[in-house]
Design an enzyme around this catalytic site. Structure first.
Site, PDB file in Angstrom:
ATOM      1  N   CYS B 117      43.458  53.074  40.271  1.00 54.18           N
ATOM      2  CA  CYS B 117      42.785  53.216  38.981  1.00 54.18           C
ATOM      3  C   CYS B 117      41.991  51.947  38.796  1.00 54.18           C
ATOM      4  O   CYS B 117      42.561  50.887  38.533  1.00 54.18           O
ATOM      5  CB  CYS B 117      43.796  53.400  37.849  1.00 54.18           C
ATOM      6  SG  CYS B 117      43.012  53.337  36.217  1.00 54.18           S
ATOM      7  N   CYS B 120      41.751  50.710  34.700  1.00 58.11           N
ATOM      8  CA  CYS B 120      42.940  50.142  34.046  1.00 58.11           C
ATOM      9  C   CYS B 120      44.065  50.196  35.077  1.00 58.11           C
ATOM     10  O   CYS B 120      43.956  49.527  36.089  1.00 58.11           O
ATOM     11  CB  CYS B 120      43.272  50.834  32.738  1.00 58.11           C
ATOM     12  SG  CYS B 120      43.141  52.618  32.700  1.00 58.11           S
ATOM     13  N   SER B 121      45.113  50.945  34.832  1.00 54.88           N
ATOM     14  CA  SER B 121      46.161  51.034  35.844  1.00 54.88           C
ATOM     15  C   SER B 121      46.866  52.375  35.749  1.00 54.88           C
ATOM     16  O   SER B 121      48.085  52.442  35.880  1.00 54.88           O
ATOM     17  CB  SER B 121      47.179  49.904  35.676  1.00 54.88           C
ATOM     18  OG  SER B 121      46.537  48.656  35.705  1.00 54.88           O
ATOM     19  N   CYS B 122      46.117  53.455  35.536  1.00 51.18           N
ATOM     20  CA  CYS B 122      46.727  54.781  35.426  1.00 51.18           C
ATOM     21  C   CYS B 122      47.552  55.057  36.677  1.00 51.18           C
ATOM     22  O   CYS B 122      47.132  54.747  37.794  1.00 51.18           O
ATOM     23  CB  CYS B 122      45.654  55.853  35.280  1.00 51.18           C
ATOM     24  SG  CYS B 122      44.646  55.627  33.816  1.00 51.18           S
TER      25      CYS B 122
END
Lengths: 106, 212, 108
Positions: B117, B120-122
């Protein structure tokens, strides 16, 4: 000359260093932040997209310096202030009281 | 200690804790306590709800994802459902994807999938638990889309040149899970034994399933 | 797959799997889920995922309606990075909302 702004978070393809295979067991306070985010979202007090917008609004040096859950709690605070769930005054006073209670020096 | 939420969290540490643990109260940890206490005072959340949310979080991890993969390897009907609609199929395992959808991508002899991702950090946390730090790092988020083979090599994974590397950038509402290639010589293994061959990293696509 | 409840008011879908598309080369302010690196690039729709509320609006606590059709779009790495050092068939799949896509004649 038009110079569009590229968000600091929008980093796909930028030069960066070797990926170090780092991980840690999550601290309890980090899990509490995560849990509050989950609960606030499920109760309609916060949207994940608002969280992301507030994280992206951090100054680049803060974004890089802060840990993941530091970014999260700061974005939760920003969202709750924007929505009027909390006021800046009550949050500020509560933080002061907790720092005193826990003996954290200024 | 009467408040379970402020008690030191007792569980075995497999990885070194970071400086920002429970030991010292920094600005943001004070902020966390303050927000939590205010939300409780206002009746918006209860301590019990926070406790239950943490317990639910702790209950999810790579073992859950591995069971899903092993079932897909051994049950063609389930695999077809998983590939067609992952969100619906993983309800069999009690997984509720919430507002996101589970999208399963299958490794084949011709295609290797990996997940990132960049914005962000999905992460497929409902099936894999919380992400490792490296997944959230600037280095991984920046480079996985531009030089995936280089990043894979840094993880010790060499994907043959003639295999297509397919990166999935989780930009929106899907959460991705890689269905790894089933190792050879495992025809006689039970789903339980197969699950033990499937690591979190294999389901992110930076490792292969282990050989028995 | 059931549609999200909030997606009952949705923009009609313009694309289907196999369609060549170009990502708009646009730089709006606000919370944007189209990565910088893919803006202005051409790819092929591989999945039509149905309507989802627009995150650009959700990020300001608005409804995000009408919902935008969401697609998984596949790009050749060499289309995004002309100097890509890997198999020329390597790809990246990205979810993109319809208002960021235009029809393209040639996805290369």
């Amino acid at each position: 000359m038009r110079e569009p702004f590229r968000g600091h978070h929008d980093m796909g393809g930028l030069p960066a260093g070797r990926v170090e295979k780092t991980e840690h067991d999550y601290a309890f306070w980090e899990k509490r932040v995560d849990a509050m985010n989950v609960l606030l979202a499920s109760k309609g007090h916060l949207r994940v997209d608002e969280m992301r917008r507030n994280i992206e609004a951090l100054p680049p040096d803060a974004y890089d310096r802060m840990s993941y859950y530091e970014r999260w709690i700061s974005a939760i605070a920003a969202t709750l202030l924007q929505r009027g769930v909390l006021t800046a005054d009550e949050l500020g006073r509560k933080m002061e009281a907790i720092a005193q209670r826990e003996g954290v020096p200024r | 200690m009467t408040d379970p939420l402020s008690a030191a969290h007792a569980h075995p540490h497999r990885h070194p804790p970071r400086p920002d643990t429970d030991d010292t109260l920094g600005h943001y940890q004070i902020m966390e306590i303050a927000i939590r206490e205010l939300l409780i005072e206002k009746g918006i959340v209860t301590p019990a709800e926070i406790q239950r949310a943490i317990e639910a979080m702790d209950a999810r991890g790579e073992a859950l994802g591995a069971r899903i993969v092993a079932r897909a390897w051994t049950d063609p009907v389930f695999k077809a459902r998983l590939m067609a609609d992952g969100t619906e199929a993983v309800r069999d395992f009690g997984v509720d994807m919430g507002t996101t959808r589970l999208f399963v991508v299958e490794n084949t002899p011709a295609v290797h999938n990996m997940i990132v991702c960049t914005l962000c950090s999905c992460y497929p946390r409902m099936v894999l638990g919380l992400p490792p730090d490296w997944y959230k790092s600037r280095n991984y988020r920046s480079r996985a889309v531009r030089e995936p083979r280089g990043v894979l090599r840094e993880f010790g994974l060499s994907v043959p040149d003639d295999v297509e590397v397919r990166v999935h950038d989780s930009t929106a509402d899907m959460r991705y899970l890689v269905l790894p290639l089933r190792p050879g010589g495992t025809e006689s293994l039970s789903a339980e034994r197969l699950a033990a061959l499937v690591s979190r990293d294999a389901m992110i696509g930076i490792a292969f399933a282990r050989n028995p | 797959m059931s549609a999200p409840a909030a997606a009952t008011a949705a923009v009609p879908s313009r694309f289907k799997p196999g369609d060549p598309v170009a990502v708009r080369q646009a730089y709006p302010p606000g919370h944007i889920r189209t990565p910088w690196y893919v803006r202005g690039r051409c790819g092929t729709v591989v999945h039509a995922l149905g309507p989802f509320p627009n995150p650009e609006e959700l990020s300001y606590n608005r409804s995000g309606l009408p919902a935008q059709p969401l697609y998984r779009v596949r790009f050749r790495q060499t289309e995004i990075w002309p100097d890509y050092a890997g198999n020329r068939r390597d790809t990246v799949d990205i979810e993109i909302y319809q208002h960021w896509l235009e029809p393209a004649g040639d996805a290369r």
